[in-house]
Every structure is written in structure tokens, then in C-alpha cells.
Write an enzyme that holds these catalytic residues in place. Structure first.
Site, short mmCIF file in Angstrom:
data_model
loop_
_atom_site.label_atom_id
_atom_site.label_comp_id
_atom_site.label_asym_id
_atom_site.label_seq_id
_atom_site.Cartn_x
_atom_site.Cartn_y
_atom_site.Cartn_z
N THR A 55 4.04 5.77 1.57
CA THR A 55 3.10 7.13 1.50
C THR A 55 2.22 7.74 2.54
O THR A 55 2.49 9.11 2.68
CB THR A 55 1.63 6.72 0.17
OG1 THR A 55 2.15 5.61 -0.06
CG2 THR A 55 0.87 7.36 0.38
N VAL A 56 2.05 6.96 3.87
CA VAL A 56 2.07 8.53 4.74
C VAL A 56 3.06 8.13 5.77
O VAL A 56 3.27 9.46 6.35
CB VAL A 56 0.82 6.60 5.73
CG1 VAL A 56 0.15 7.42 7.22
CG2 VAL A 56 -0.46 6.04 4.83
N LYS B 139 -4.46 -1.58 9.55
CA LYS B 139 -5.47 -2.67 9.83
C LYS B 139 -5.05 -4.00 10.15
O LYS B 139 -6.00 -4.99 10.59
CB LYS B 139 -6.86 -1.80 8.25
CG LYS B 139 -6.44 -2.22 7.37
CD LYS B 139 -6.34 -0.85 7.21
CE LYS B 139 -6.43 -0.74 5.04
NZ LYS B 139 -5.93 0.96 5.57
N VAL C 204 -9.42 2.73 9.97
CA VAL C 204 -10.54 3.02 10.02
C VAL C 204 -10.78 3.78 8.86
O VAL C 204 -10.71 5.01 10.10
CB VAL C 204 -11.61 2.15 10.74
CG1 VAL C 204 -12.91 2.08 10.21
CG2 VAL C 204 -10.34 0.68 11.15
N GLY D 246 -9.54 6.09 7.51
CA GLY D 246 -8.45 7.49 6.98
C GLY D 246 -8.93 8.69 7.30
O GLY D 246 -8.34 8.32 8.65
N ILE E 225 -11.37 10.27 8.78
CA ILE E 225 -13.23 9.80 9.84
C ILE E 225 -12.21 9.78 11.16
O ILE E 225 -11.79 8.68 11.46
CB ILE E 225 -13.48 9.53 8.96
CG1 ILE E 225 -14.29 9.88 7.98
CG2 ILE E 225 -15.47 9.20 10.08
CD1 ILE E 225 -15.20 8.22 6.73
N GLU F 270 -4.78 -0.49 -6.51
CA GLU F 270 -3.14 -1.22 -6.60
C GLU F 270 -3.29 -1.98 -7.99
O GLU F 270 -4.09 -2.44 -8.68
CB GLU F 270 -3.30 -1.94 -5.59
CG GLU F 270 -3.36 -1.62 -3.73
CD GLU F 270 -1.71 -0.68 -3.54
OE1 GLU F 270 -0.55 -0.82 -3.89
OE2 GLU F 270 -1.97 0.36 -2.72
N LYS G 181 -11.56 -3.46 8.91
CA LYS G 181 -11.85 -2.26 9.11
C LYS G 181 -12.62 -3.34 10.59
O LYS G 181 -13.03 -2.35 10.95
CB LYS G 181 -12.12 -1.61 8.95
CG LYS G 181 -10.90 -1.10 7.52
CD LYS G 181 -10.76 0.15 6.71
CE LYS G 181 -10.02 0.70 5.48
NZ LYS G 181 -10.11 0.61 4.22
N1 LIG Z 1 -1.66 4.43 1.52
C1 LIG Z 1 -3.32 4.95 2.71
O1 LIG Z 1 -4.21 5.83 2.02
C2 LIG Z 1 -3.07 4.37 3.69
C3 LIG Z 1 -4.63 4.52 5.25
C4 LIG Z 1 -5.04 4.03 5.50
C5 LIG Z 1 -3.76 3.49 6.68
N2 LIG Z 1 -3.34 3.22 5.88
C6 LIG Z 1 -1.76 2.19 5.97
O2 LIG Z 1 -0.93 2.31 6.03
C7 LIG Z 1 -0.25 1.84 6.32
C8 LIG Z 1 1.64 2.17 5.92
O3 LIG Z 1 0.67 2.39 4.30
P1 LIG Z 1 1.54 2.86 2.68
O4 LIG Z 1 0.06 3.45 1.94
O5 LIG Z 1 2.28 4.22 3.56
O6 LIG Z 1 2.18 2.03 2.32
P2 LIG Z 1 3.85 2.02 1.11
O7 LIG Z 1 3.39 3.21 0.90
O8 LIG Z 1 4.10 0.75 1.00
O9 LIG Z 1 4.87 2.28 2.50
C9 LIG Z 1 5.11 1.63 3.41
C10 LIG Z 1 7.31 1.25 4.07
O10 LIG Z 1 7.68 0.81 4.40
C11 LIG Z 1 8.48 0.35 4.35
N3 LIG Z 1 9.10 -0.66 5.10
C12 LIG Z 1 8.20 -2.59 4.87
N4 LIG Z 1 8.72 -2.62 5.61
C13 LIG Z 1 9.61 -2.78 6.48
C14 LIG Z 1 10.36 -2.89 7.45
N5 LIG Z 1 11.04 -3.81 7.32
N6 LIG Z 1 12.48 -2.08 7.62
C15 LIG Z 1 11.56 -0.01 7.69
N7 LIG Z 1 10.34 -0.11 6.68
C16 LIG Z 1 10.50 -0.71 6.04
C17 LIG Z 1 8.37 0.79 2.80
O11 LIG Z 1 9.68 0.10 2.12
P3 LIG Z 1 9.34 -1.22 0.85
O12 LIG Z 1 8.14 -0.40 -0.23
O13 LIG Z 1 10.70 -1.40 0.27
O14 LIG Z 1 9.15 -1.97 0.80
C18 LIG Z 1 7.46 1.04 2.80
O15 LIG Z 1 8.56 2.66 2.49
C19 LIG Z 1 -0.48 0.29 6.40
O16 LIG Z 1 -0.20 -0.41 7.26
C20 LIG Z 1 -1.84 0.90 5.51
O17 LIG Z 1 -2.31 -0.29 5.68
C21 LIG Z 1 -2.99 3.26 4.34
#
Ligand SMILES: NC(=O)c1ccc[n+]([C@@H]2O[C@H](COP(=O)([O-])OP(=O)(O)OC[C@H]3O[C@@H](n4cnc5c(N)ncnc54)[C@H](OP(=O)(O)O)[C@@H]3O)[C@@H](O)[C@H]2O)c1
Length: 429
Positions: A13-14, A105, A132, A134, A136, A190, A205
């Protein structure tokens, strides 16, 4: 014009949001920063998944090593989430002389001290603005904007999912379960919402914020954390009648020479700015000895706000690489509190709801036990009259010691007339 090469690990997603920004705003960012940011490689476990952004197949890889050991890559963006293997990715990227940007985080609250120490030793930067709040810019504010301040207080709503659920419960008199179902249907929670509703995400956070504000690294397991699962819509209604809103707050407060760190549902006066922060929004309140009280408000999650923060780190590091200056991201965490107060020693005011059989003498027994533990009652109201049936009794207590309150409630809950575990919610004025 200098070109800085970026490698991304985690195209979810990110990650997709960041690629979208770096692609669609490449010229915009070039004009603003004087640097050309190029995505050299993108690593993800799954190269076949449909992404909301198109990239050349030639830059995609399943191998983390293709990013970490590429000598042309200057900045590694870690967006896979979780502690392992993210910690190995961050540490190895630093050992390879690369700066790191992360939104993780969970990783920083568990292993931040080690990662920052390595980065500082190697003169490299770890950017973590997105970890922490997003979009902000709270990390930059604490690191730079408040640098001359002694921070006395950081507290806020730092989990959008929990805030959405509590807001929905307050608006529509909904049960926790119904509000959660709406959050899930809207994509704000989720399928497994545990991390958000248990308060753990807020603790991750808060651990990062307290490291910046007070120089102490406290692991989430050592932060007192209570979620929103036990809040009933009746609590929200009773709180409203008493002039309060209920919010899941993360609190870091300097008290004497010590630091109070806690995450729990909290009654705050309806007139407080945070009481009006609704939906998935985040708000963080910071009090410094020079700047006084400040409030930061914005979107705490989502691909666009989070990529805004990730890209701000990338640009700031790229600028410093280009200028040849020592990277500003190297932060020193100087502990300026004696330690973290145990929750048992914390003093707050309380809202308490008892579920008691409506019969003479029950209230006297409850108040007797509270008095035994030196807890004085500020107000009391019985919410219905149904003789010999269970009715809610709502009390507000003056400031009391947490340990005394726990003992008193244990004793009260053991009374034959009390039919359900009593609910107590702390009050912050
Ligand atoms: N989403 C938000 O709004 C948000 C906001 C603030 C911070 N964050 C932080 O940003 C980070 C990413 O979040 P996200 O929401 O983008 O998560 P996500 O959508 O699950 O994306 C993570 C990606 O990394 C891949 N991945 C996992 N393990 C891997 C590895 N060993 N090697 C290569 N690729 C790998 C996953 O593949 P699979 O799906 O196949 O496992 C997935 O495509 C997290 O730390 C989260 O806490 C997210």
C-alpha cells in the site's frame, strides 16, 4: 543536477504510494530540491500482484540483496513492515553505507535504539517521519522545531481506526461491534483489527515519540496499554452527559523528574480540541517549555499521507547527500528524565461504572470500600431504578493512586451485588 538513486523494499500500500509520488512528481520534486530522484530497484515477494502504479519490469526483483548490495543505490526505503526481516534489512543497508527511510513503527519501537546507534556511528541517516501520524510532520517538529524546548507533555490520538470506532459509537449510539464492522467495511480496519483496538499500535508510536521527546527508549511491552474493546456505547453516553468525550489517548507526561507513559481510553472535556477530532483523523498535542501548547492534526494513515512523509525524508536526505554536508537525520537521544513511572504509581481522576443489583445498602458498601483506599467520590448517579435487577451506577472519582483504585475495584467486584466486572476509565483534564 545530481541524481540520487533510491531502492524500495516492500511494494504494498505505502510502497505503491511512494512510487506513484516519485514517478508522477519527479519534475516537481526536481524543481523544488534541485535533485533528480530515481527509483533504481523495487523489491517485493510478489511480482505478479496488481499494483495501482506501473513500473518497468526490469527494475522489479524478489531479491532484497539486489537492493542492499547495489553500489549505485544511496537510499533504501523499507516498507515491508514487521520487525523481522525489516531489522536485518535496515541494519544491513546501513552497513552497506546506505541511508534508510522507513514507516515501520513496530520495527523502531522494538529495535530503534540499535538501528539509530548504528546509523549515528556510521554517519548515516534513518528517516522515520511516516512511522507516527502518517502525513503529519510530527517527527520533524520534535527533532527540529522544538529543539530548544524541554518537552513536558506529548499526548494524542494516534490510531485512526480506534478513533473512527469511538467516533461512530458516539455519533450513532452504536455498539463497539457494529462500529468495528463499519470500520472494516470502509477499509479503515484490518480483518484482524487487534493491533489497532488493543492499543498496541498506539504504544509502538508512543515509544517513538517518547524517544524523541524525552530521550528514553521504552519497548511497547513496557508501556501500560489498554484498548477500547471494553467501552460500551452507554459509557460514551454517560461521559457525554458529564461533559466528556472518550478517546483512545497515548500519553507521555513529565511528572516530577519521571515520565508517565500510557495508552488507554480516556475521558477528556468536550471543550478540549482533541475531543473534536473525529473519524480516522489523528491529532498530537505537544507542550514545550518555550513553545507552550501546540496541536498537530491530520491524516494518520493511508497511501497518500504516508507517502508524503516517506518522500519528505527521501528529499531531505537526498539534499544533504547532494550538498556533501553531514546528514541532519543523525539524532542523539539524550535521556532527560530519571525513569518511567510504574502504572501503579500514576495518579488520575476516574470514571467508574458498576453493574450492581438495585437494592438498599449496595451504594454504602461500594463507597465504604472506596473510602478504605482513600478514594473520594466527586459525583455519583444511578442510571435506572429496577428493584432487585442489575443497574448501572456511574461515579466520578477525585484524583487517586492507580494501585489503590485497582485494589478497591477488585474488592468491590467480589461483592455479591456486583454482577459484572466494573469499568473504570481514566480522566485527563
Ligand atoms: N498502510 C498505512 O496506511 C501505513 C501508515 C503508516 C505506516 N505504515 C507502515 O508502512 C509499512 C508498510 O505498510 P503497508 O500498509 O504498505 O503494508 P503492505 O501493504 O502489507 O505492504 C508490504 C509489502 O511488502 C511485502 N513484503 C513483506 N515481506 C517482504 C519481504 N521479506 N521481502 C519482500 N517483500 C516483502 C508484502 O508482500 P506480501 O503482501 O506478499 O506479504 C507487501 O507487498 C509498515 O511498516 C506499516 O506499519 C503503513
Amino acid at each position: 543536477m545530481k541524481t540520487i538513486n533510491v531502492g524500495l523494499i516492500g511494494f504494498g500500500t505505502v510502497g505503491s504510494g511512494v512510487v506513484k509520488v516519485l514517478q508522477s512528481k519527479r519534475a516537481f520534486l526536481r524543481d523544488k530540491s534541485g535533485i533528480d530522484l530515481k527509483i533504481k530497484r523495487i523489491c517485493d515477494k510478489d511480482l505478479k500482484a496488481k499494483r495501482p502504479v506501473k513500473v518497468a519490469k526490469s527494475i522489479l526483483t524478489k531479491s532484497i540483496g539486489k537492493v542492499l548490495y547495489d553500489p549505485d543505490i544511496d537510499i533504501v526505503i523499507e516498507l515491508i513492515g514487521g520487525v523481522r526481516p525489516a531489522k536485518d534489512v535496515a541494519m544491513e543497508a546501513l552497513r552497506q553505507g546506505k541511508h534508510v527511510v522507513t514507516a515501520n513503527k513496530a520495527l523502531l519501537s522494538e529495535a530503534g535504539e540499535e538501528i539509530f546507534a548504528l546509523a549515528n556511528r556510521l554517519g548515516l541517516c534513518v528517516g522515520f517521519e511516516a512511522s507516527v501520524g502518517g502525513g503529519i510532520p510530527i517527527i520533524r517538529a520534535l527533532k527540529q522545531g522544538f529543539v530548544a524546548n524541554r518537552i513536558d507533555l506529548i499526548f494524542g490520538i494516534i490510531n485512526g481506526t480506534a478513533n473512527f470506532i469511538l467516533s461512530k459509537m458516539a455519533e450513532g449510539d452504536l455498539s463497539f461491534e457494529d462500529a468495528l464492522a463499519i470500520a472494516q467495511a470502509k477499509g479503515y480496519a484490518e480483518r484482524d483489527p487487534q493491533l489497532d483496538i488493543s492499543g498496541m499500535d498506539s504504544s509502538h508510536k508512543l515509544s517513538i515519540l517518547s524517544a524523541l521527546g524525552f530521550g528514553v527508549f521504552v519497548r511497547p511491552k513496557d508501556i501500560y496499554t489498554e484498548g477500547i474493546g471494553q467501552i460500551e456505547s452507554s459509557d460514551i453516553q454517560y461521559a457525554k452527559e458529564l461533559g466528556y468525550a472518550i478517546k483512545l489517548l497515548a500519553i507521555a507526561k513529565r511528572v516530577g523528574g519521571c515520565l508517565e507513559l500510557r495508552v488507554h481510553p480516556t475521558l477528556i472535556p468536550k471543550s478540549h480540541l482533541l475531543a473534536n477530532v473525529g473519524g480516522v483523523y489523528n491529532a498530537i498535542f505537544v507542550k514545550g517549555d518555550l513553545a507552550g501548547e501546540n496541536l498537530f492534526y491530520g491524516q494518520g494513515a493511508g497511501a497518500s499521507p504516508t507517502s508524503s512523509a516517506v518522500v519528505s525524508d527521501v528529499v531531505s536526505i537526498a539534499r544533504e547527500i547532494a550538498s556533501g554536508a553531514k546528514v541532519e537525520g543523525c539524532i542523539s537521544f539524550k535521556k532527560d528524565v530519571a525513569g518511567v513511572e510504574k502504572i501503579e504509581d500514576v495518579k488520575t481522576r476516574y470514571y467508574i461504572r458498576f453493574s450492581a443489583i438495585d437494592k438498599p445498602g449496595v451504594l454504602t458498601k461500594i463507597s465504604g470500600i472506596l473510602a478504605k483506599y482513600k478514594i473520594s467520590i466527586a459525583s455519583v448517579s444511578q442510571k435506572a431504578r429496577k428493584e432487585q435487577k442489575v443497574v448501572p451506577i456511574v461515579m466520578l472519582a477525585h484524583e487517586a493512586l492507580e494501585a489503590s483504585m485497582a485494589k478497591a475495584l477488585k474488592e468491590i467486584d467480589a461483592l455479591a451485588a456486583i454482577k459484572k466486572k466494573s469499568v473504570r476509565i481514566r480522566i485527563e483534564e
